[in-house]
Write a protein that holds these residues in place. Sequence first.
Motif, short mmCIF file in Angstrom:
data_model
loop_
_atom_site.label_atom_id
_atom_site.label_comp_id
_atom_site.label_asym_id
_atom_site.label_seq_id
_atom_site.Cartn_x
_atom_site.Cartn_y
_atom_site.Cartn_z
N GLN A 173 0.83 -1.20 0.00
CA GLN A 173 0.00 0.00 0.00
C GLN A 173 0.86 1.25 0.00
O GLN A 173 0.62 2.21 -0.72
N SER A 214 -0.51 6.25 -7.22
CA SER A 214 -1.17 7.41 -6.68
C SER A 214 -2.03 6.93 -5.54
O SER A 214 -2.42 5.78 -5.50
N SER A 215 -2.32 7.83 -4.61
CA SER A 215 -2.97 7.38 -3.39
C SER A 215 -4.37 6.84 -3.65
O SER A 215 -4.88 6.06 -2.86
N GLN A 216 -5.01 7.24 -4.76
CA GLN A 216 -6.38 6.78 -4.92
C GLN A 216 -6.46 5.30 -5.28
O GLN A 216 -7.53 4.72 -5.27
N TRP A 217 -5.32 4.71 -5.57
CA TRP A 217 -5.34 3.28 -5.93
C TRP A 217 -5.01 2.38 -4.75
O TRP A 217 -4.82 1.17 -4.91
N GLN A 218 -4.89 2.96 -3.56
CA GLN A 218 -4.48 2.18 -2.39
C GLN A 218 -5.28 0.90 -2.18
O GLN A 218 -4.74 -0.19 -2.04
N ALA A 228 -7.34 -0.62 -4.28
CA ALA A 228 -7.23 -1.53 -5.42
C ALA A 228 -5.94 -2.33 -5.33
O ALA A 228 -5.93 -3.54 -5.58
N PHE A 287 -6.12 -5.21 -2.96
CA PHE A 287 -6.93 -6.34 -3.41
C PHE A 287 -6.33 -7.03 -4.63
O PHE A 287 -6.59 -8.20 -4.86
N VAL A 288 -5.54 -6.30 -5.40
CA VAL A 288 -4.83 -6.96 -6.49
C VAL A 288 -3.80 -7.93 -5.90
O VAL A 288 -3.69 -9.09 -6.33
N LEU A 292 -4.03 -9.37 -3.12
CA LEU A 292 -4.83 -10.49 -2.61
C LEU A 292 -5.20 -11.47 -3.72
O LEU A 292 -5.03 -12.69 -3.57
N LEU A 293 -5.67 -10.93 -4.83
CA LEU A 293 -6.08 -11.80 -5.93
C LEU A 293 -4.90 -12.62 -6.44
O LEU A 293 -5.04 -13.81 -6.71
#
Lengths: 293, 295, 364, 251
Positions: A252, A260-264, A266, A269-270, A272-273
């Motif tokens: 993270q 960029s911080s807005q993808w934290q 996502a 969870f990527v 995780l996947l």
Amino acid sequence: MPLIQIFLNVLIHSSNYVLIGISIALLYQTTRFLNFSIAAIYTSGSYFVFLFLRIFNFSLFLSIIFSIFFCVLIGFLIELFLFKKIRKKKSSYLISVLTSFGVYIILQNLISLIFGDSTKSIRSGAIKEGINIFGARITPVQIIIIITSIIITIFLLLFLKKTKIGKAMKAVANDAELANISGISSDKVISISFAIGSGLAGLAGILVALDVDMTPTMGMNALMMGVVAMIIGGVNSILGIVCGALLLSLAQNLGVWYFSSQWQDAIAFVVLLIFLIFRPQGFFGKKFGKANI
Amino acid sequence: MIYLFHIFILIGIYIILSLSLNLIAGYTGILSIAHAAFYGIGAYIAALMALNFNSPFLLNLVLAMIGSAILGALIGIPSLRIKDDYFIIATFAFQIITFSILNNLVSFTGGPMGLPGIPQPVIFGIKISSHLSFLILIVILCIIVYFVCNRIVKSPFGRILKAIREDEVFTQSVGKNVSAYKVKIFMISSGLAAIAGVMYATYITYIDPTSFTVMESIFIISIVIIGGAGNLKGSIVGAIVLVMLPEILRFVGLPNSVAANIRQMLYGSLLVVFMMWRPYGFIGEYSFNRNTDNG
Amino acid sequence: MKRIIIIGLIGLLVVSSFVFVSCSKKENIIKIGAVLPLTGDAAQAGVNTRLGIDLKVEEINNSGGIDGKILQIIYEDCQGDPKLAVSSIQKLISIDKVSAVIDNSLSNVTLAMAPIANENEVVLLATGASSPKISDAGDFIFRIWNSDVLEGDVVAEYAYKELSLKKIALMIINNDYGLGLQKVFKNKFEGIGGTIITREMFSPGDKDFKNQITKLLQNNFEAIYLVGYPTECSGVIKQLKNFGYKGIIVGTIVMADPIVQKAVEETGYDCYYPIPKQPDQNDPSVANFMNTFNEKYDQEPPMLADVGYDAIDIITNALIDSKGKEDGILIKEFFYKMPEYNGASGTFKFDKNGDVKKPIIVIK
Amino acid sequence: MDNLLKIQNCNKHFEGNKALDDFSCEINRNEIVGLIGPNGAGKSTLFNVITGFILIDSGKINFDKNNITNKGPSKINKYGISRTFQDLRLIRQMTVLDNILLSFKKQPGEHLENVFFQNKKVKNIEFENKKKALELLKYACISEKAYELANDLSYGQQKLLSIICCLASDAQLLLLDEPIAGINPAMIEKILSIITELPKQGRSVILIEHNMDAVSQVCNRVIFMDAGKKISEGTSEEVRNDPRVIEAYLD
């Protein structure tokens, strides 16, 4: 790149993910389903402290003790009145998962009904600048959070390895029926793991709230991070969960740094996947032995 | 009257969503909480096509279904490797990532500002703009979707789905390629969910990512479960009950300060009560119980 | 048996909804709808607005109502969800037959409801929505909140000219509010010669901003332009302090919220933010509002309570003007020709887009 | 050479345990082979390996001139190997008839596109299959149960049904995992008679069974395995008197 600061951030975040991760893993191991109600217990922990501290004017320490006690009680009651009955019916994990989700919705809304939706704080004293360590900053509260998490983790590690109850938990985790046959009451062990898991979740919530305050909806996000840490690390291994939490918070942090911080979210969870697909047993989980046939 | 039409249109949208999810959750026994993602993907594809290329409604509908079905395969494939709880978490991850993409690719999807001014459908020269015409269109679509789902579950294909739900290992042992069936049903289900998305986008004429969150997915699952998993009629009953219930609660006259929380709590309680005492839902055939817990 | 129960249940639902639909309109009551986020992430805004609305309604009804009719507010919780908001306004208009609808600070919710309000010729009065897109949302859509265009411009200019800030970093909430303001601010600030050094974003409902702040503070700038809701803003400010940030914070009107104010006070930052010019205690309408609010709720008015209060007041004025005729068109026309209004949230007047330009000043 | 199934030097480890240790054997056409050995000898593992549910570490399996080593279970079934499970798997929430219908091969209705097209062809074949299924049920003397849920059958009838499912799939080789364990003598008779009939229909059988009387009654040949190894092979008489077998049982 401020390496020390990133290191500290990772430590602070992961110490929290570890606690909630272990809490979920304990329950998952013994009951074999993902328990969403932990998210509500996590939130309740900090709100109980708020209640005792701000309304009954207890000392902070006493509030925390009481609060953890109440979290344990809630967890115990939920187990007693819902999940135990579901187990008795031999219902599948899906029923338990959905029930626990219902419990989460009820408790979360109860909290926001009682306390309102705005941020509440249980910090004591003024907001101060953090201690300067080679340009990086960390506040005393954050240090306490890290130390507490480490102590609790070690304590749990020993508890599961050395004590009778810990061993019984492992036995139930491996095979509840077999454990039953060999004289371990799986119900009792599950109740205990509910109690410990709830207490841990409550404590995790309190520690976070001490650092960054609280809102009624904070539990869900924390739960998901705990789950991610648990899966990355492997359900059966506390050390694995520690590594999972570290990796998650590092991903993270670096994600914020490089993307960029807005993808934290996502990014978490990527990661995780990727683990779910390529290494579902986690870091330290053993590869599934016999195919389940 | 218009209000009632509006409610019925919403019910129609949720009937399509729950019917399509029922194919996965109720018939194949795979619980997915990514259904709102497909719903949203359908809505976005149609909206973007209509806004950017001014393309006709039916083409958008078809493209949305295809696009959503392809992404459905994307989540269907991991279902071969990831089982049970872990698969629920994987779908959760897919849902969050989808939301994140819709929310953050601002130049493409409009980001949090959403896409306003989506044109209303025009089918064979007829403009669907009044509530009544929308209601008629959605009823027609519901019937088509119901017909498709019914055909599927009554066919030998559907028999295999049920077999997968009950015992994957046995199904494999009698020579059925379980993986292929799972991917196929995921594609169908997501494609059908896209229909609901397209209808939602063109009906409200405005979409933004907050309409397609995890909570939405969970709401759709609740419809399937409370209505009755493994029974198509159950999905219809569930959609009617769960969409109407909060609307009716609007009239009950709870004190304002607590109404919303209490409504949510009621909804949570409903879930708990059904799971505890009536896991078959109203008229379901599948209670999420497996005879064999592995496979 | 099972089947009968289910059919009965559904029948009951349908019948009961018809009964509700046919509920006849009661005499002597004027209904106004309010679609607010009363739960969910944005609940605080809705709850605050409701306090102001309730206060004004009580005042009006205690002083005899409008032409002898009692004013009643019907609240609908939209949870910040456009779909629920659409259901809510449909219900308010076609069942409750409200004379006007008030809504709250979420622009996406307003945008979703706008077509329905226009279609049914019912005035939709937004109390806090700030997206520039709302200006073009239709004839019946009004707002008593400045468009972001105005606020962003004023703050950017103030930062550059009055505070002589040349280098600013942005800390923005990742939703329409944040992105809308960011665009306006950036255009203006760079247009007059300033530089935007970097930008970090956070999601609505976030509580922990360490990662973002760590990255932000690696850059060299003089001030942070902070856009978010009270919960996030207070969190960011507190955590900036923990990180030892020493610069200036420039904010939005959200900074006026007591929660944020408390955080600013505790951290001792120099915090500049715009407010509608006037909340000057000497103004009688403001003072009156502050006093009555304090009396009723025993607290200072939180953010957005004043606009709720004013919204009811101007709708009431419109209704009185039309002699109690509850006609959306009359209300709309009244709004367009309404003279400068002096209310609890400042003085304003609707322009041809239904927007207001409340004078803004930046205060510390 | 008339080998139907040829297993060569198969190895399988589970966390250090050798479930299959250099195991080789051959099964001829129209032959019933009994597979015996103590619990945990690796008999069921062998079945799982043959049917592709467990991948082997090394070795080679040939079936009817096809290499089926580590192929997927559904593929292997299509080659003509069908099996039952020790823990008795069936689709319990479906009717007996549906269970059998599920087992037929080459059903056009199982293709997605045929859900909507070729309605007639699908219906015809479904009808044919149904007829065949009812015949099979009649053959097994449980036709009156056709429309009951599999779950409602008695344990013995369920075991019978699982064998009928194998028959429906038209397999050349049937792997039966303890088909008569725990059921009443009358049912045992019925099942054994069905098994003895199989070679006449051109099918081979591998039978895991602890009941030695039954094994000697139906099997042409017996393989004894222990700890993943083939210990002894021959007629049931030979195997029974093999000192290595006696030793293994004494351990």
